[in-house]
Design a protein around this motif. Structure first.
Motif, short mmCIF file in Angstrom:
data_model
loop_
_atom_site.label_atom_id
_atom_site.label_comp_id
_atom_site.label_asym_id
_atom_site.label_seq_id
_atom_site.Cartn_x
_atom_site.Cartn_y
_atom_site.Cartn_z
N ASP A 1 0.83 -1.19 0.00
CA ASP A 1 0.00 0.00 0.00
C ASP A 1 0.88 1.26 0.00
OD1 ASP A 1 -2.77 1.30 0.59
OD2 ASP A 1 -1.41 2.14 2.12
N VAL A 2 0.47 2.29 -0.74
CA VAL A 2 1.28 3.50 -0.88
C VAL A 2 1.54 4.14 0.47
CG1 VAL A 2 1.30 5.86 -1.77
CG2 VAL A 2 0.58 3.99 -3.26
N ARG A 3 0.51 4.31 1.27
CA ARG A 3 0.69 4.99 2.56
C ARG A 3 1.62 4.19 3.47
NH1 ARG A 3 -5.28 7.42 4.27
NH2 ARG A 3 -5.48 8.87 2.49
N ARG A 4 1.44 2.90 3.49
CA ARG A 4 2.32 2.09 4.33
C ARG A 4 3.76 2.13 3.82
NH1 ARG A 4 -1.22 -3.43 5.56
NH2 ARG A 4 -2.88 -2.39 6.78
N GLY A 5 3.92 2.12 2.51
CA GLY A 5 5.27 2.18 1.94
C GLY A 5 5.96 3.48 2.28
N LEU A 6 5.24 4.59 2.17
CA LEU A 6 5.83 5.89 2.49
C LEU A 6 6.12 6.00 3.99
CD1 LEU A 6 3.63 8.19 0.21
CD2 LEU A 6 6.00 7.47 -0.17
N ALA A 7 5.22 5.48 4.82
CA ALA A 7 5.45 5.50 6.27
C ALA A 7 6.68 4.66 6.63
CB ALA A 7 4.21 4.98 6.99
N ALA A 8 6.84 3.53 5.93
CA ALA A 8 8.00 2.67 6.18
C ALA A 8 9.30 3.39 5.82
CB ALA A 8 7.87 1.38 5.37
N CYS A 9 9.27 4.20 4.76
CA CYS A 9 10.47 4.96 4.36
C CYS A 9 10.84 5.99 5.42
CB CYS A 9 10.23 5.64 3.02
SG CYS A 9 10.20 4.49 1.62
N VAL A 10 9.84 6.67 5.96
CA VAL A 10 10.11 7.66 7.01
C VAL A 10 10.66 6.97 8.25
CG1 VAL A 10 9.08 9.38 8.54
CG2 VAL A 10 8.34 9.25 6.14
N LEU A 11 10.08 5.83 8.59
CA LEU A 11 10.57 5.07 9.75
C LEU A 11 12.00 4.59 9.52
CD1 LEU A 11 10.07 3.78 12.50
CD2 LEU A 11 9.07 1.80 11.32
N ALA A 12 12.28 4.13 8.30
CA ALA A 12 13.63 3.68 7.98
C ALA A 12 14.62 4.82 8.11
CB ALA A 12 13.67 3.11 6.56
N LEU A 13 14.21 6.02 7.73
CA LEU A 13 15.09 7.19 7.86
C LEU A 13 15.37 7.49 9.33
CD1 LEU A 13 16.64 9.54 6.59
CD2 LEU A 13 14.53 10.88 6.75
N VAL A 14 14.35 7.36 10.17
CA VAL A 14 14.53 7.59 11.60
C VAL A 14 15.59 6.63 12.15
CG1 VAL A 14 13.44 7.45 13.87
CG2 VAL A 14 12.23 8.54 11.97
N VAL A 15 15.48 5.37 11.75
CA VAL A 15 16.45 4.35 12.21
C VAL A 15 17.85 4.71 11.69
CG1 VAL A 15 17.12 1.93 12.06
CG2 VAL A 15 14.71 2.54 12.36
#
Length: 244
Positions: free
Chosen positions: A3-17
């Protein structure tokens, strides 16, 4: 597919990590997360406009590149306050550039190439080049900023000049130029070349960009009086780097 929203949220989370591992200063966190949120919102709106609700494998590779570019932005911001992690910055940028050769092949091999993917691919290229140009301009001169700003100057011009809103024909040379400019900036940032050689490499990049954008502007100018049935693509966020 995700899902687009989940994919974009995962990218932001990955950046935080990733930022947690890099440990930039407060200005780095603000710059990195700020860029990520802007890119996520823009990509989400673009997906909605294009009717895309799922991200393909190539889209995920492109978003990984954009995430790395945001991490580079964080390091560039940190460098202005003395926290200059050149080796890490160059490594992240090099990986992002390498992935630029991957997403297109993945899209073609999986049959998932799309106009949405082409747009976010082009924007990821443009953003990384902009961030790198800001970093390199500190040592090579303010003129290097032109390498990163020209794409955005063109975008603004296309909004206000009607004859620049026509759809451009596909041209692989645009992708070649973008790749060279990215590599030139990474090489200049690394400091492996003598100052004179670095100037030459960057100068060639500027000439290539001028030729590429100039060709597009001339092509559009010559057709300014022709019916523009396909005009409006630029208004909708169409990138010059439209083809993976």
């Amino acid at each position: 597919m995700i899902d687009v929203r989940r994919g974009l949220a995962a990218c932001v989370l990955a950046l935080v990590v990733l930022l947690g591992a890099l440990r930039p200063g407060p200005e780095g966190w603000v710059a990195g997360l700020g860029c990520a949120l802007v890119l996520a919102v823009a990509a989400g709106r673009r997906a909605g406009a294009d009717g895309v609700d799922r991200l393909g494998p190539a889209d995920l590779v492109t978003l990984a590149r954009a995430t790395l570019a945001c991490a580079v932005a964080a390091l560039v911001a940190g460098s202005f306050t003395g926290d200059d992690e050149v080796a890490t910055l160059v490594a992240l940028a090099a990986v992002a550039l390498a992935l630029d050769f991957v997403d297109g092949r993945v899209a073609r091999r999986t049959g998932t190439a799309s106009s949405f993917g082409g747009r976010i691919d082009g924007e990821a290229d443009a953003f990384l080049i902009l961030v790198l140009s800001v970093h390199v301009a500190r040592t090579e001169g303010a003129w290097v900023l032109a390498l990163g700003l020209v794409r955005y100057v063109y975008a603004v011009a296309s909004w206000v000049v009607p004859w620049m809103q026509r759809r451009l024909p596909p041209r692989y040379w645009r992708k070649v130029v973008a790749a060279y400019v990215g590599v030139a900036l990474v090489v200049a940032a690394s400091g492996v070349l003598p100052a004179a050689a670095s100037y030459v490499v960057l100068g060639v990049a500027l000439v290539l960009l001028a030729e590429s954008f100039g060709w597009d502007v001339v092509w559009l100018w010559r057709r300014r009086g022709v019916n523009r049935a396909d005009a409006g693509d630029v208004r909708k966020g169409k990138s010059l780097q439209q083809n993976r």
